[in-house]
Enzyme design. Structure first.
Site, PDB file in Angstrom:
ATOM      1  N   ARG A 104       0.854  -1.186   0.000  1.00 38.31           N
ATOM      2  CA  ARG A 104       0.000   0.000   0.000  1.00 38.31           C
ATOM      3  C   ARG A 104       0.882   1.226   0.000  1.00 38.31           C
ATOM      4  O   ARG A 104       1.693   1.403   0.906  1.00 38.31           O
ATOM      5  CB  ARG A 104      -0.814  -0.019   1.298  1.00 38.31           C
ATOM      6  CG  ARG A 104      -2.251  -0.054   1.080  1.00 38.31           C
ATOM      7  CD  ARG A 104      -3.097  -0.073   2.291  1.00 38.31           C
ATOM      8  NE  ARG A 104      -2.589   0.415   3.554  1.00 38.31           N
ATOM      9  CZ  ARG A 104      -3.369   0.777   4.543  1.00 38.31           C
ATOM     10  NH1 ARG A 104      -4.668   0.759   4.408  1.00 38.31           N
ATOM     11  NH2 ARG A 104      -2.879   1.167   5.689  1.00 38.31           N
ATOM     12  N   ASP A 200       0.036  -3.176  12.408  1.00 38.24           N
ATOM     13  CA  ASP A 200       0.514  -3.547  11.065  1.00 38.24           C
ATOM     14  C   ASP A 200       0.813  -5.048  11.036  1.00 38.24           C
ATOM     15  O   ASP A 200       1.755  -5.526  11.690  1.00 38.24           O
ATOM     16  CB  ASP A 200       1.780  -2.737  10.733  1.00 38.24           C
ATOM     17  CG  ASP A 200       2.214  -2.949   9.290  1.00 38.24           C
ATOM     18  OD1 ASP A 200       2.303  -1.953   8.551  1.00 38.24           O
ATOM     19  OD2 ASP A 200       2.475  -4.116   8.906  1.00 38.24           O
ATOM     20  N   ASP A 203       4.401  -6.159   9.903  1.00 38.02           N
ATOM     21  CA  ASP A 203       5.429  -5.843  10.897  1.00 38.02           C
ATOM     22  C   ASP A 203       5.326  -6.767  12.109  1.00 38.02           C
ATOM     23  O   ASP A 203       6.335  -7.212  12.656  1.00 38.02           O
ATOM     24  CB  ASP A 203       5.299  -4.381  11.353  1.00 38.02           C
ATOM     25  CG  ASP A 203       5.799  -3.410  10.300  1.00 38.02           C
ATOM     26  OD1 ASP A 203       6.548  -3.849   9.402  1.00 38.02           O
ATOM     27  OD2 ASP A 203       5.438  -2.227  10.379  1.00 38.02           O
TER      28      ASP A 203
HETATM   29  C1  PRP Z   1      -1.364  -4.619   4.610  1.00 33.36           C
HETATM   30  C2  PRP Z   1      -2.225  -5.865   4.716  1.00 33.36           C
HETATM   31  C3  PRP Z   1      -3.034  -5.799   3.448  1.00 33.36           C
HETATM   32  C4  PRP Z   1      -3.238  -4.317   3.246  1.00 33.36           C
HETATM   33  C5  PRP Z   1      -4.638  -3.982   3.649  1.00 33.36           C
HETATM   34  O1  PRP Z   1      -0.308  -4.836   3.782  1.00 33.36           O
HETATM   35  O2  PRP Z   1      -1.493  -7.039   4.861  1.00 33.36           O
HETATM   36  O3  PRP Z   1      -2.396  -6.382   2.326  1.00 33.36           O
HETATM   37  O4  PRP Z   1      -2.306  -3.665   4.106  1.00 33.36           O
HETATM   38  O5  PRP Z   1      -4.905  -2.654   3.404  1.00 33.36           O
HETATM   39  P1  PRP Z   1      -5.952  -2.150   2.328  1.00 33.36           P
HETATM   40  O6  PRP Z   1      -7.193  -2.956   2.529  1.00 33.36           O
HETATM   41  O7  PRP Z   1      -6.149  -0.711   2.711  1.00 33.36           O
HETATM   42  O8  PRP Z   1      -5.359  -2.298   0.966  1.00 33.36           O
HETATM   43  P2  PRP Z   1       0.802  -3.718   3.474  1.00 33.36           P
HETATM   44  O9  PRP Z   1       0.374  -2.899   2.300  1.00 33.36           O
HETATM   45  O10 PRP Z   1       1.114  -2.991   4.740  1.00 33.36           O
HETATM   46  O11 PRP Z   1       2.022  -4.559   2.953  1.00 33.36           O
HETATM   47  P3  PRP Z   1       2.915  -5.654   3.712  1.00 33.36           P
HETATM   48  O12 PRP Z   1       2.045  -6.871   3.945  1.00 33.36           O
HETATM   49  O13 PRP Z   1       3.985  -5.923   2.724  1.00 33.36           O
HETATM   50  O14 PRP Z   1       3.409  -5.073   4.985  1.00 33.36           O
HETATM   51  N1  URA Z   2      -2.742  -3.025   7.069  1.00 32.79           N
HETATM   52  C1  URA Z   2      -2.389  -3.478   8.289  1.00 32.79           C
HETATM   53  O1  URA Z   2      -1.415  -4.253   8.426  1.00 32.79           O
HETATM   54  N2  URA Z   2      -3.100  -3.079   9.339  1.00 32.79           N
HETATM   55  C2  URA Z   2      -4.158  -2.248   9.236  1.00 32.79           C
HETATM   56  O2  URA Z   2      -4.790  -1.921  10.250  1.00 32.79           O
HETATM   57  C3  URA Z   2      -4.518  -1.780   7.955  1.00 32.79           C
HETATM   58  C4  URA Z   2      -3.785  -2.195   6.882  1.00 32.79           C
END
Ligand code: PRP
Ligand code: URA
Length: 209
Positions: A104, A200, A203
């Site tokens: 994102r 997150d 993380d």
């Molecule tokens: C997080 C989560 C989803 C997304 C959800 O991933 O695992 O994929 O955010 O958010 P949305 O519904 O607003 O799109 P992130 O983009 O943080 O990536 P990551 O898993 O690589 O940390």
């Molecule tokens: N992605 C995450 O990991 N946590 C949230 O709350 C929203 C998006």
């Protein structure tokens, strides 16, 4: 319109409480996500077709049932979706796993695809797209777009925690996709995080913060 199922099984709800808890460390967080993914897989596979077979027991021949061999695919959205894969494979070891990499953009909150590798027989499989979080819905919609573009027809979406806003966005964009959730939370905050949520997910799974 796609249906939305919120799993209220006590074991799922119990484990989710510890997943949310800020005091839960990376190792335990990973284990709990794995366990909840298994429990959700148990529920989501309720409608898998069966076929009757004969089996020799030590006593006699019995008519019994086995899975009818429907081809399944699990698609984790990288990174956090990876945390749910092993838990599902424990119950459905024959499923193939494809990967869709999305992040994102922190400014626009729009999903950006950086990777896609799917099973070669996409058109013959039923897919479960998995990601712990459904927040704005952008990532889920984009992952499902990506799957459909490559020929997938039958898709379910499964997550641990969803915001109502995200559920509406996915329902609107993909009315053919049923959504399976362990908890439907209150709302999104100004940074697009789910409230109360779990923080997150990537993380917390991988200790990157
Ligand atoms: C997080 C989560 C989803 C997304 C959800 O991933 O695992 O994929 O955010 O958010 P949305 O519904 O607003 O799109 P992130 O983009 O943080 O990536 P990551 O898993 O690589 O940390
Ligand atoms: N992605 C995450 O990991 N946590 C949230 O709350 C929203 C998006």
């Amino acid at each position: 319109m796609g249906k939305v199922y919120v799993f209220d099984h006590p074991l799922i709800q119990h484990k989710l409480t510890y997943i949310r808890d800020i005091k839960t460390g990376t190792k335990e967080f990973r284990e709990l996500v794995d366990e909840v993914a298994s429990l959700m897989a148990f529920e989501i596979t309720r409608d898998l077709p069966l076929q009757e077979v004969d089996v020799e027991t030590p006593v006699t021949t019995a008519k019994s049932k086995v899975l009818a061999g429907k081809k399944l695919g699990i698609i984790p959205i990288l990174r956090a979706g990876l945390g749910m894969v092993d838990g599902i494979l424990k119950l459905i070891p024959a499923a193939k796993v494809g990967h869709i990499g999305l992040y994102r953009d922190p400014e626009t909150l729009q999903p950006v695809e950086y990777y896609a590798k799917l099973p070669s027989d996409v058109e013959e499989r039923d897919f479960i797209v998995v990601d712990p979080m459904l927040a704005t819905g952008g990532s889920a919609v984009e992952a499902i777009n990506s799957l459909k573009k490559r020929g997938a027809k039958n898709i379910k979406f499964m997550c641990l925690i969803a915001a109502p806003e995200g559920v509406e966005v996915v329902k609107e964009a993909h009315p053919d996709v049923d959504i399976f959730i362990a908890a439907l939370d209150e709302k999104l905050n100004d940074h697009g995080y789910i409230v109360p949520g779990l923080g997150d997910a990537g993380d917390r799974l991988y200790g990157t913060k």
